[in-house]
Design an enzyme around this catalytic site. Structure first.
Site, PDB file in Angstrom:
ATOM      1  N   GLY A 110       0.811  -1.204   0.000  1.00  0.00           N
ATOM      2  CA  GLY A 110       0.000   0.000   0.000  1.00  0.00           C
ATOM      3  C   GLY A 110       0.846   1.256   0.000  1.00  0.00           C
ATOM      4  O   GLY A 110       2.034   1.240   0.346  1.00  0.00           O
ATOM      5  N   ASP A 111       0.222   2.347  -0.395  1.00  0.00           N
ATOM      6  CA  ASP A 111       0.872   3.643  -0.326  1.00  0.00           C
ATOM      7  C   ASP A 111      -0.193   4.694  -0.042  1.00  0.00           C
ATOM      8  O   ASP A 111      -1.302   4.619  -0.582  1.00  0.00           O
ATOM      9  CB  ASP A 111       1.592   3.978  -1.634  1.00  0.00           C
ATOM     10  CG  ASP A 111       2.489   5.194  -1.477  1.00  0.00           C
ATOM     11  OD1 ASP A 111       3.582   5.041  -0.898  1.00  0.00           O
ATOM     12  OD2 ASP A 111       2.107   6.295  -1.918  1.00  0.00           O
TER      13      ASP A 111
END
Length: 233
Positions: A110-111
């Site tokens: 994720g970011d």
């Protein structure tokens, strides 16, 4: 394994997500679905974030963390949602290159970024930078973008998507901002605040998925796992 063999463009959200101009964002169709034994499936979390680890453990699957360092520079012309999709995908592929085509493993990465008036606010480099960010956000609305990339390590099938959440921060005095910074909480978080901690007291309103603001939209992750053959519920 060639990670680009199944490339496609213009995919609707029912089957995944593809960003225009990035043909190697892949998807997994329902026709190809194969259900995997839940008890045998392990999540490979491509993130060193303790917050993402804590969140994904709520899904009840075994979790192994694979830390990797990736280049986080991106084209400055990318839209915010393209930034988080690009970086989440980059982290996912880096993890796959480490573990290889493991059976019964789903890689999740994720970011998350904070955007206000078109500017991306990353993690503060020092207390002065944290003060500058919080001073800018106080009393205003901003958008948090969380991108998630998922991949079945053995088959190479993957889905990449994101969520955008509107967040309104309360008006704050300089003294309140300084006292919050003194706790140390802002220093490793995009936008210089943590909504899952003391930073929750700074927030007036959220429009969207709370967990996306923390760093990992769990409902989206669950849907991705389902499309990859793992039912959480």
């Amino acid at each position: 394994m060639d990670l680009k063999n199944n490339s496609t463009n213009g995919i609707n959200r029912g089957n995944g997500y593809s960003v225009s101009g990035t043909p190697d964002f892949l998807y997994f169709t329902k026709k190809e679905r194969k259900w995997y034994n839940l008890s045998e499936t392990k999540i490979i979390l491509a993130s060193s974030s303790p917050r993402r680890k804590e969140l994904i453990q709520r899904l009840g699957l075994p979790v192994e963390v694979v830390q990797n360092t990736v280049d986080e520079t991106v084209d400055q012309n990318l839209a915010p949602h393209e930034v988080v999709l690009t970086l989440a995908k980059r982290k996912m592929i880096a993890a796959w290159e480490k573990i290889g085509a493991k059976k019964d493993c789903i890689i999740i990465s994720g970011d998350t970024i904070v955007v206000q008036n078109g500017d991306i606010l990353g993690k503060p480099c020092d207390a002065d930078d944290a003060f500058r960010m919080l001073k800018r956000l106080q009393g205003e609305r901003h958008t948090v973008y969380s991108g998630v990339a998922s991949m079945h390590a053995e088959t190479g099938k993957k889905i990449i998507d994101y969520r955008a959440v509107k967040v309104t921060m309360k008006p704050l005095s300089d003294r309140q901002i300084q006292r919050y910074i003194a706790t140390g909480e802002p220093m490793d978080k995009a936008g210089a605040y943590g909504i899952q901690g003391l930073g929750a007291s700074l927030i007036e309103k959220i429009e969207g998925d709370y967990f996306a603001v923390v760093g990992l939209p769990l409902a989206l992750v669950r849907d991705m796992l389902s499309a990859l053959g793992v039912e959480v519920l």
